[in-house]
Write an enzyme that holds these catalytic residues in place. Structure first.
Site, PDB file in Angstrom:
ATOM      1  N   GLU A  57       0.792  -1.229   0.000  1.00 42.79           N
ATOM      2  CA  GLU A  57       0.000   0.000   0.000  1.00 42.79           C
ATOM      3  C   GLU A  57       0.827   1.283   0.000  1.00 42.79           C
ATOM      4  OE1 GLU A  57       0.219  -2.218   2.614  1.00 42.79           O
ATOM      5  OE2 GLU A  57       0.342  -1.161   4.533  1.00 42.79           O
ATOM      6  N   GLU A 113      -5.649  -2.699  -0.366  1.00 39.31           N
ATOM      7  CA  GLU A 113      -4.523  -1.749  -0.443  1.00 39.31           C
ATOM      8  C   GLU A 113      -5.042  -0.320  -0.475  1.00 39.31           C
ATOM      9  OE1 GLU A 113      -1.876  -3.197   0.246  1.00 39.31           O
ATOM     10  OE2 GLU A 113      -2.579  -5.195  -0.252  1.00 39.31           O
TER      11      GLU A 113
END
Ligand code: HT7
Ligand code: ZN
Length: 880
Positions: free
Chosen positions: A268, A302
């Site tokens: 992420e 994410e």
């Protein structure tokens, strides 16, 4: 290697106000210049007036120079070793410049900066940034980053990093540069860089406050036709997070990049998510429905980290579940909203109850917030992620939707731009609801799966039903004593006519469903006012309201009854699983007595007949209900796992069901054949899974009509879901003349596509026949296989050791030896993957003495090597 302890946490001695990085990229010699604006942290514990030493992490770096406020330091003015650069007596505010050389092409560990399919990319969580430059590599040091990327323009036309591009230009020698600025404070684990010859799928999203965000998915040119689903999923996630959590995206651009070599699913990084190509690319011809759903879930996961993880990050890695448990809860809820909610819950619970419960019962069991670790990469586990999500789900269910949202708003508002703890999360929930979470916090510190044994007694004369719940948690390594937890048990009482009874508890009318809060070791709940003929059957732990094992002495008739009548879809499915398990246990007992002619319990057969002959209200749930418990789940229920008995019993049950209900399965197949074009909608997916479930029953008896249908389905090649299902059934049949030509044709068609070839590997190595081990060794030499690519390792070795239980656990120990050989190689190449792939060997205590000895011998052989920290921790815990 020494362990790190939660209790030893100390605030960082230095802050980094700004971080300016310059990367001069070359595969084998990249030069990284880092300019850090430093300030001694006034909040840190220091013993004297002098500034504390600055201790920076750094590994696999060649230091070229160090400057402080522009002055080059002599080599005796700092200390450098394998893991740190230390500077003493710095001014309280200063600027430090370091220059290092790194070798991305030689980085097979895939942590830090590495080369994948000719492109540069990074993976910094958890501690990869220290392989890029000297830095305080800990999540509570947050800084603003400016990054200049310089590279050869012909080979690397695209240069990406976090934030917004602010400058670009040409340089001598065919090189060019781009400078990126990220205005948000972030820890270095969220840093990212990508350089390569990539193309983009571009789109945009208008946020709830009316800002336009550019969305870009960057891939290798041949994959551009596999990006639409991820783009749709991204836009749906952005909208959902605004509507459900009030969270808006905060940069002008959001990018995703697909890379082929990646240790996990995705990462992420702020504004620049990097994805394993398996979790972003999707196309009906090459990707199964399950993989389409995985892409949707991982893209959402994410994206949701932008708030739960990035805007509010973790103070230290012990708090990992703060971001991961919460974000998994968010992505699971999102996927439930986008698809069939009951099926999503069934799938998530099935996974938790097999894989996470096994982890909780094994040598590496740890709490959702561990108290210590040697290597943090080993703690990206099902316990941190999935059990962590269940804990957040319990908080959400205890508070109700509105209070939970108030708590989440308060948590984000209060901790925005900082590094938080699990206490910060729970105290926001507590303040928003007025609820005391003191006892609840034990869910974060106690390892192991709690067990509830339930007893019920109905007194028809007084109309009272007494339900006694007893809880206990087994000892886990290092934690002998366990205290009672707060366990929410959602339940109802099902009356003789199949409807839910009205509940009255302690004089209070509760409707037809309630949540009992079990807080003591044992509690009795008495429901009153029931009619004499009510004859209630309890439906307990509806929706799987807590991550526990619940036992109740149901008769098989009661299970068949609940399977038909429970108003809770999850519990209808669960009653079916319990009934099937009981029937499978009969068969296993018979097999252990040498009886291979035993018949399946007629009650299970009748239940299946009922399912097949009723009009399905939810096709997706029906497909789940027609699936027998997996071998892994059955094994979880046994004290000593008998892999052969499990395999035989499941195979026999399936074949007997198929023989008795053959015509129903044929009809089910035809009723769910594809009409119209493929779409990854959950209605279509449900039809495909029902059709393929029917085919799998027919193929379990190698029925001629089944073979014909499987071959026709493979030849029609409508989509990869159907192709893969048919190919698997043909390859897993006993007739190699069915599977072998099909495998050959498949490989010829798809040899150019690595993600499809991964499926080709997995299908072959999960074949139940005894010749499979030779096939595994043969395939390891195949040109499409590589030990340096984690997807290949998972597709071939992971699938064999994890899903082909009967062959992995061969009594000659060859399965164990093969895995150990691979682990030893990977220890050198990619320690993180080595420490994951070894898992089945570490669970030896669950097996008979002979297998235990064989598995332990392989673990000892591995222990004899010079082990990475990752493997050292796992092997030592396993052999303890
Ligand atoms: N937060 C990310 C974790 C991750 C990771 C951790 C260790 C080594 C490699 C890794 N790749 C990604 C992914 C996530 O949970 O979203
Ligand atoms: Zn995550």
């Amino acid at each position: 290697p020494a362990a790190i302890h939660l209790d030893d946490y100390q605030a960082p001695a230095w802050r980094i106000l700004s971080t300016r990085l310059t990367f001069d990229l070359a595969p084998s010699a990249t030069r990284v210049t880092a300019v850090l604006t430093l300030e001694a942290n006034p909040d840190a514990a220091v013993g004297s007036d002098a500034t504390p030493p600055l201790v920076l992490n750094g590994e696999h770096l060649t230091l070229e120079s160090v400057r402080v406020d522009g002055r080059a330091l002599a080599s005796d003015e700092y200390k450098v070793d394998e893991t740190h650069l230390t500077l003493a007596a710095l001014p309280a505010s200063c600027e430090l410049e370091t220059v290092v050389l790194i070798d991305p092409a030689a980085n097979t560990a895939l942590e830090g900066l590495y080369v994948s399919s000719g492109m540069f990319c990074t993976q910094c969580e958890a501690e990869g940034f220290r392989r890029i430059t000297y830095y305080p590599d800990r999540p509570d040091v947050m800084s603003v980053f400016t990054t200049t990327v310089i590279a050869d323009k012909a080979n690397y036309p695209i240069l990406l990093s976090n934030g917004n591009p602010v400058e670009r230009g040409e340089l001598d020698g065919g090189r060019h540069f781009v400078t990126w600025q990220d205005p948000h404070l972030k820890p270095c684990y969220l840093f990212a860089l990508v350089a390569g010859d990539l193309v983009k799928h571009a789109d945009s999203f208008t946020t709830m406050s009316g800002r336009d965000v550019a969305l870009e998915i960057w891939v290798e040119p041949e994959n551009l036709d596999k990006t639409q689903h991820a783009m749709n999923s991204l836009k749906a996630s952005m909208k959902w997070d605004e509507e459900v959590y009030g969270r808006e995206y905060d940069l002008d651009i959001f990018m995703i990049v697909a890379v082929n070599d990646f240790n996990m699913g995705a990462m992420e990084n702020k504004g620049l998510n990097i994805f394993n190509s398996a979790c972003v690319l999707a196309n009906p011809d090459t990707t199964t429905d399950a993989a389409f759903q995985r892409v949707e879930g991982v893209v959402a996961h994410e994206y949701f980290h932008n708030w739960s993880g990035n805007r509010v990050t973790c103070r230290d890695w012990f708090q990992l579940s703060l971001k991961e448990g919460f974000t998994v809860y968010r992505d699971q809820t999102f996927s439930a909203d986008m698809n069939s909610a009951p099926v999503k819950r069934i799938e998530d619970v099935a996974m938790l109850r097999t894989a996470q419960f096994a982890e909780d019962a094994g040598p590496t069991a740890h709490p959702v917030r561990p108290a210590s670790y040697i290597e943090i990469s080993n703690f990206y586990t099902l316990t941190i992620y999935e059990k962590g999500s269940e804990v957040v789900r319990m908080v959400a269910n205890l508070l109700g939707e509105e209070a939970f949202r108030r708590g989440s708003d308060l948590y984000f508002a209060r901790n925005d731009g900082s590094a938080a703890t699990i206490e910060d999360f729970i105290s926001a929930m507590s303040e928003a609801s007025g609820r005391d979470f003191t006892q609840f916090m034990r869910w974060y510190s106690q390892a192991g799966t709690p067990e509830i044994s339930a007893r019920g007694n109905f007194d028809a004369e007084s109309g009272r039903y007494s339900l006694t719940l007893h809880q206990s948690t087994p000892a886990t390594p290092g934690q002998a004593e366990k205290l009672p937890l707060v366990i929410p048990v959602r339940m109802g009482l099902v009356g003789a006519d199949g409807s839910d009874l009205a509940l009255t508890l302690d004089g209070e009318a509760l409707g037809t469903e309630t949540v009992l809060e079990l807080t003591e070791a044992e509690q009795t709940f008495v429901f009153t006012g029931l009619e004499a003929g009510a004859d209630p059957v309890p439906s307990l732990l509806r929706g799987f309201s807590a991550p526990v094992k619940l036992s109740f002495a149901y008769s098989r008739e009661q299970l068949a009854f609940l399977m038909q009548h429970d108003s809770d879809g999850f519990n209808r499915w669960d009653a079916g699983q319990r009934l099937a398990l009981a029937a499978l246990e009969d068969l296993m007992a018979a097999w252990q007595q040498g009886d291979t002619q035993a018949s399946l319990d007629a009650r299970l057969l009748a239940a299946y007949r009922f399912l097949l002959q009723s009009e399905p209200s939810d096709r997706a749930v029906l497909a789940e209900m027609l699936t027998l418990p997996s071998e892994a789940y059955i094994a979880e229920q046994q004290t000593v796992v008998d892999v052969d008995a499990i395999h035989w019993a499941r195979k026999t049950a399936k074949a007997q069901l198929a023989t008795a209900l053959r015509d129903d399965f044929v009809a089910l197949y035809h009723a769910n054949e594809q009409q119209g074009d493929y779409a990854p909608t959950f209605e279509q997916m449900a039809r495909r899974s029902l059709k393929n479930a029917a085919l799998s029953y027919l193929m379990s008896i190698e029925d001629e009509e089944g073979v014909r249908l499987a071959q026709a389905q493979l030849a029609a090649a409508h989509n990869m879901t159907d192709v893969r299902a048919a190919l698997t059934l043909l390859v897993h049949s006993s007739r190699t003349e069915l599977g072998d030509p099909a495998l050959k044709a498949f490989a010829e068609r798809w040899s150019h596509d690595p993600l499809v070839m991964d499926q080709w590997f997995s299908i072959q190595v999960t074949r139940p026949q005894a010749d499979v081990l030779d096939r595994v060794r043969f395939l390891m030499e195949h040109p499409a296989f590589s030990l340096t690519n984690p997807n290949k390792v998972r597709a071939l070795i992971g699938a064999f050791a994890g899903q082909n239980r009967v062959n992995f656990h061969r009594l000659d120990g060859e399965g164990y030896r093969l895995l150990a050989d691979v682990v030893i190689e990977l220890n050198r190449l990619n320690p993180e993957i080595a420490a994951r792939i070894i898992t089945p060997l570490t669970r030896y205590k669950r097996f008979d003495a002979k297998r235990q000895a064989l598995m332990k011998a392989e673990l000892e052989r591995i222990r004899g090597e010079k082990l990475s920290r990752n493997l050292y921790e796992v092997v030592e815990k396993a052999l303890a």
